[in-house]
Enzyme design. Structure first.
Site, PDB file in Angstrom:
ATOM      1  N   HIS A   1       0.836  -1.210   0.000  1.00 46.39           N
ATOM      2  CA  HIS A   1       0.000   0.000   0.000  1.00 46.39           C
ATOM      3  C   HIS A   1       0.869   1.259   0.000  1.00 46.39           C
ATOM      4  O   HIS A   1       0.632   2.185  -0.786  1.00 46.39           O
ATOM      5  CB  HIS A   1      -0.930  -0.008   1.218  1.00 46.39           C
ATOM      6  CG  HIS A   1      -1.672   1.281   1.421  1.00 46.39           C
ATOM      7  ND1 HIS A   1      -2.951   1.495   0.945  1.00 46.39           N
ATOM      8  CD2 HIS A   1      -1.301   2.448   2.021  1.00 46.39           C
ATOM      9  CE1 HIS A   1      -3.332   2.725   1.256  1.00 46.39           C
ATOM     10  NE2 HIS A   1      -2.353   3.328   1.908  1.00 46.39           N
ATOM     11  N   GLU A   2       1.892   1.288   0.861  1.00 45.73           N
ATOM     12  CA  GLU A   2       2.769   2.479   0.920  1.00 45.73           C
ATOM     13  C   GLU A   2       3.528   2.659  -0.392  1.00 45.73           C
ATOM     14  O   GLU A   2       3.706   3.779  -0.861  1.00 45.73           O
ATOM     15  CB  GLU A   2       3.735   2.390   2.105  1.00 45.73           C
ATOM     16  CG  GLU A   2       3.061   2.401   3.483  1.00 45.73           C
ATOM     17  CD  GLU A   2       2.039   3.521   3.669  1.00 45.73           C
ATOM     18  OE1 GLU A   2       2.200   4.605   3.076  1.00 45.73           O
ATOM     19  OE2 GLU A   2       1.049   3.310   4.402  1.00 45.73           O
TER      20      GLU A   2
ATOM     21  N   HIS B   1       2.830   8.784  -6.989  1.00 51.06           N
ATOM     22  CA  HIS B   1       3.687   9.967  -7.070  1.00 51.06           C
ATOM     23  C   HIS B   1       4.502   9.932  -8.363  1.00 51.06           C
ATOM     24  O   HIS B   1       4.605  10.929  -9.083  1.00 51.06           O
ATOM     25  CB  HIS B   1       4.608  10.006  -5.845  1.00 51.06           C
ATOM     26  CG  HIS B   1       5.420  11.254  -5.744  1.00 51.06           C
ATOM     27  ND1 HIS B   1       6.692  11.283  -5.231  1.00 51.06           N
ATOM     28  CD2 HIS B   1       5.144  12.535  -6.110  1.00 51.06           C
ATOM     29  CE1 HIS B   1       7.152  12.525  -5.283  1.00 51.06           C
ATOM     30  NE2 HIS B   1       6.242  13.304  -5.800  1.00 51.06           N
TER      31      HIS B   1
ATOM     32  N   HIS C   1       1.547   4.417  -2.936  1.00 50.37           N
ATOM     33  CA  HIS C   1       1.642   5.885  -2.912  1.00 50.37           C
ATOM     34  C   HIS C   1       2.863   6.368  -3.702  1.00 50.37           C
ATOM     35  O   HIS C   1       2.808   7.395  -4.383  1.00 50.37           O
ATOM     36  CB  HIS C   1       1.735   6.388  -1.465  1.00 50.37           C
ATOM     37  CG  HIS C   1       0.436   6.290  -0.711  1.00 50.37           C
ATOM     38  ND1 HIS C   1      -0.742   6.812  -1.201  1.00 50.37           N
ATOM     39  CD2 HIS C   1       0.139   5.735   0.488  1.00 50.37           C
ATOM     40  CE1 HIS C   1      -1.710   6.574  -0.311  1.00 50.37           C
ATOM     41  NE2 HIS C   1      -1.209   5.914   0.708  1.00 50.37           N
TER      42      HIS C   1
HETATM   43 ZN   LIG Z   1      -2.118   5.315   2.423  1.00 47.83          ZN
END
Ligand SMILES: [Zn+2]
Length: 224
Positions: A95-96, A103, A99
């Site tokens: 999940h991280e 980006h 991100h």
């Molecule tokens: Zn998140």
């Protein structure tokens, strides 16, 4: 009436926190079949997506303090996520990294959220102070300023939701397509990420309820 809303806010926050900690306790004990650690999962997904300028580090924060720092391009993973290979570890790590992928490709909602960020930071610092002083001193302008600050925070939280849901759906796709989890593990991984996403929904609900509550208090005062 306004104290009923206050109780509702506390109930919503408690439900979301216990849902998250319950799911985390369950899925951190469930080992994945392929036993890849969170840090290796993060590294593999970044490589497979051609992203080579993002660093993965164990964060100094506590449980579930995981986050992606876009200014320094660092994926910070809490030690339980970084070093272990449970369903919770691989899901949160993916999940991280989701991100970081957002980006890297300039996902639309991130630009919008970044535009709202400076004003939202000011709003979070001044909003409640302004409401508090407005209430005790009976200055309506301060109360209204505080309500607008809460509305801004609400918009920020609203824009955060598609970013969070998108990072989670990317995580599931990456975990599965890179062979990190098997089909039989997808449902568990989804449940872990849904519990984490629900805290963002709960935060939005509680901000909306707080706006209603302050508007009610203001309405009652103006009537008196
Ligand atoms: Zn998140």
């Amino acid at each position: 009436m306004d104290y009923l809303i206050w109780i509702l806010i506390i109930v919503v926050m408690m439900i979301s926190q216990s849902f998250l900690s319950g799911s985390y306790q369950k899925y951190r004990r469930m080992q994945t079949i392929h036993q890849m650690r969170g840090c290796d999962v993060a590294k593999l997904i970044l490589e497979r997506n051609g992203v080579y300028d993002v660093t993965i580090v164990p964060s100094k924060g506590g449980t579930l303090s995981d986050y992606y720092d876009p200014t320094r391009k660092i994926v910070n993973l809490s030690s339980d996520i970084y070093y272990n290979s449970s369903i919770a570890s691989v899901s949160v790590a993916a999940h991280e990294v989701g991100h970081a992928l957002q980006h890297a490709e300039g996902y639309g909602f991130i630009a919008l959220r970044n535009k709202l960020l400076p004003a939202t930071q000011i709003a979070s610092q001044l909003g409640w102070v302004s409401i508090f002083i407005g209430l005790i001193s009976n200055i309506d302008f301060l109360l209204m300023f505080g309500i607008f600050a809460l509305i801004l925070i609400m918009l920020f939280q609203l824009v955060t939701l598609p970013i969070e849901f998108n990072a989670s759906s990317r995580a599931i796709v990456q975990l599965r397509s890179n062979g990190i989890i098997e089909d039989s593990e997808v449902a568990s991984s989804k449940k872990m990420l849904q519990a984490a996403a629900f805290t963002y929904v709960a935060a939005l609900i509680s901000t909306i309820l707080n706006i209603l509550r302050i508007l009610l208090i203001r309405g009652n005062r103006n009537r008196d």
